[in-house]
Design an enzyme around this catalytic site. Structure first.
Site, PDB file in Angstrom:
ATOM      1  N   HIS A  95       7.126  11.136  -5.420  1.00  0.00           N
ATOM      2  CA  HIS A  95       6.493  11.482  -6.478  1.00  0.00           C
ATOM      3  C   HIS A  95       7.826  11.761  -7.574  1.00  0.00           C
ATOM      4  CE1 HIS A  95       2.528  12.588  -4.427  1.00  0.00           C
ATOM      5  NE2 HIS A  95       2.432  11.414  -4.962  1.00  0.00           N
ATOM      6  N   ASN A 110       4.162  -1.969 -10.870  1.00  0.00           N
ATOM      7  CA  ASN A 110       4.081  -0.891  -9.721  1.00  0.00           C
ATOM      8  C   ASN A 110       3.288  -1.796  -8.609  1.00  0.00           C
ATOM      9  OD1 ASN A 110       3.371   0.826  -7.930  1.00  0.00           O
ATOM     10  ND2 ASN A 110       2.591   2.434  -9.792  1.00  0.00           N
TER      11      ASN A 110
END
Ligand code: ADP
Length: 399
Positions: free
Chosen positions: A180, A7
């Site tokens: 998200h 990430n």
């Protein structure tokens, strides 16, 4: 199968090495201050002492080089050789209109990601740097992209088209994308599993409340609406972001002499909890100040609670009902006062908490917080985006 999840942020890179399909985390860590002075790496292995080192991290490739070295280090590592890593999954914030599902990353995908950097100037370049870095260091390992936007790609047109001149959608790709998505997908599927029902039979609202926050309506497994929009700026009040405001405030401030860049900075970095409370962007600090009687901190919390309630009402209407409400992420998982305040006076919708259960619910656990007679089941479910990425990666790389 060992799967590495990456990430990459603008100056940071988080990693987790999973053993799939079990989902066991072998090691995880964080590289900070990439491209700026103060490079630091924190490497964690379950049951062992954390390892922290300070070293210059000139770019994401250098950081990744360190990650691979640490993972296979004879003393600090958890694998004998980096060749044991069979696939890499990358968290990518924006998949644009084309990348609607997790996919194997090839030249075409990278080209497309470059083409949509304009839509995602903050998170696009570091994600690409993470991919390019892995390609150099692990040339033959399959890589999978998992996009924050893709779960939302099922939204109907009437939810994703803004009522602006249609050409802005056609020519400039201006539409609601939502973010998200990996977190919303994880908790929506998890609540269905926990309730012992197929997701196709449920109407679910998922509230991801963290530094950035978004709320999503999932009807029969498909997203029908979500609060974030063209960017993660839209929706409810967040740590430093305003969420939805009257757009004319922007043009008014520009007409008053503020530059567009300063307005953007204000909306993104100086608003939300920070802007209203004047104390902090961190919910814990705002909650403590509110408890000590600070009026603006109390107001900031009221704005958030009210905003979440309005979305729940809107999305229950959009789905003509509601079976499950889920709270997740830093605030949703840990702030019992928020859950209590949001669910108070929502009995019209069939939402009611068992207050004792909400107050004593242990951290990090999946708990049904609902009062016995509530028709909507309200859950707290810790999110696990990395596991979801590892799952998609193992599935796609194993073909
Ligand atoms: P990110 O969006 O960066 O992933 P997180 O999901 O980790 O953020 O959420 C961070 C937010 O969660 C911060 O505002 C933090 O104050 C808040 N938070 C963490 N623990 C608590 C708690 N016990 N009570 C209230 N808020 C909390």
């Amino acid at each position: 199968m060992k799967v590495l999840v990456i990430n990459a942020g603008s100056s940071s890179l988080k990693y987790q090495l999973f053993d799939m399909p079990e989902g066991k985390v072998l090691a995880k860590g964080l590289c900070e201050c990439i491209g700026i002075p103060g490079g630091t790496i924190t490497h964690k292995r379950p049951g062992k002492d954390n390892y922290k080192t300070e070293t210059p991290l000139d770019n994401h490739e250098v950081a990744l080089g360190w990650v691979l070295k640490l993972l296979a280090d004879p003393e600090l590592g958890v694998i004998a050789d980096i060749a044991e890593i069979e696939a890499v999954g990358h968290r990518i914030a924006h998949g644009g209109e084309k990348l609607r599902e997790s996919c194997l990353i090839d030249d075409e995908v990278i080209k497309y990601l470059y083409s949509i950097v304009k839509l995602n100037p903050l998170h696009g370049p570091p994600a690409i740097a993470g991919i390019e870095g892995c390609r150099k260091l692990m040339a033959d390992v399959p890589m999978v992209g998992v996009f924050d936007t893709s779960f939302h790609s099922t939204m109907p047109e009437h939810a994703y088209i803004y009522p602006l001149p249609y050409e802005l959608y056609e020519e400039k790709s201006i539409r609601r994308y939502g973010f998200h998505g990996t977190s919303h997908r994880y908790v929506a599927n998890r609540v269905a599993e926990l309730m012992g029902k197929p997701i196709e039979e449920l109407k679910i609202i998922t509230c991801h409340l963290g530094n950035g926050s978004s709320i999503t309506a999932v009807n029969k497994g498909k997203v029908v609406d979500t609060s974030m929009g063209f960017t993660p700026q839209e929706g409810i009040l967040m740590g430093t972001r305003s969420g939805t405001i009257d757009p004319t405030i922007v043009t008014y401030l520009v007409s008053e002499g503020m530059s567009a860049a300063d307005v953007e900075k204000m909306l993104n970095k100086q608003s939300g909890f920070l802007g209203v409370s004047g104390k902090s962007s961190d919910a814990r600090v705002v909650c403590d100040a509110a408890a000590d009687g600070d009026k603006r901190s109390q107001l900031a919390l009221q704005i958030l609670y009210y905003g979440v309630q309005k979305y729940i009402g809107a999305y229950a209407a959009a789905m003509n009902g509601l079976d499950a409400l889920v709270f997740t992420a830093g605030i949703g998982e840990n702030d019992r006062d928020l859950r209590q305040a949001v669910c108070r006076d929502m009995d019209y919708f069939g939402i009611a908490l068992d207050e004792q259960c909400n107050a004593t619910c242990p951290r990090g656990e999946e708990v049904d917080l609902s009062a016995a007679d509530a028709s909507v089941r309200t859950w707290v479910i810790p999110t696990d985006e990395e596991f979801m990425i590892a799952k998609d990666t193992a599935r796609l790389a194993d073909r």
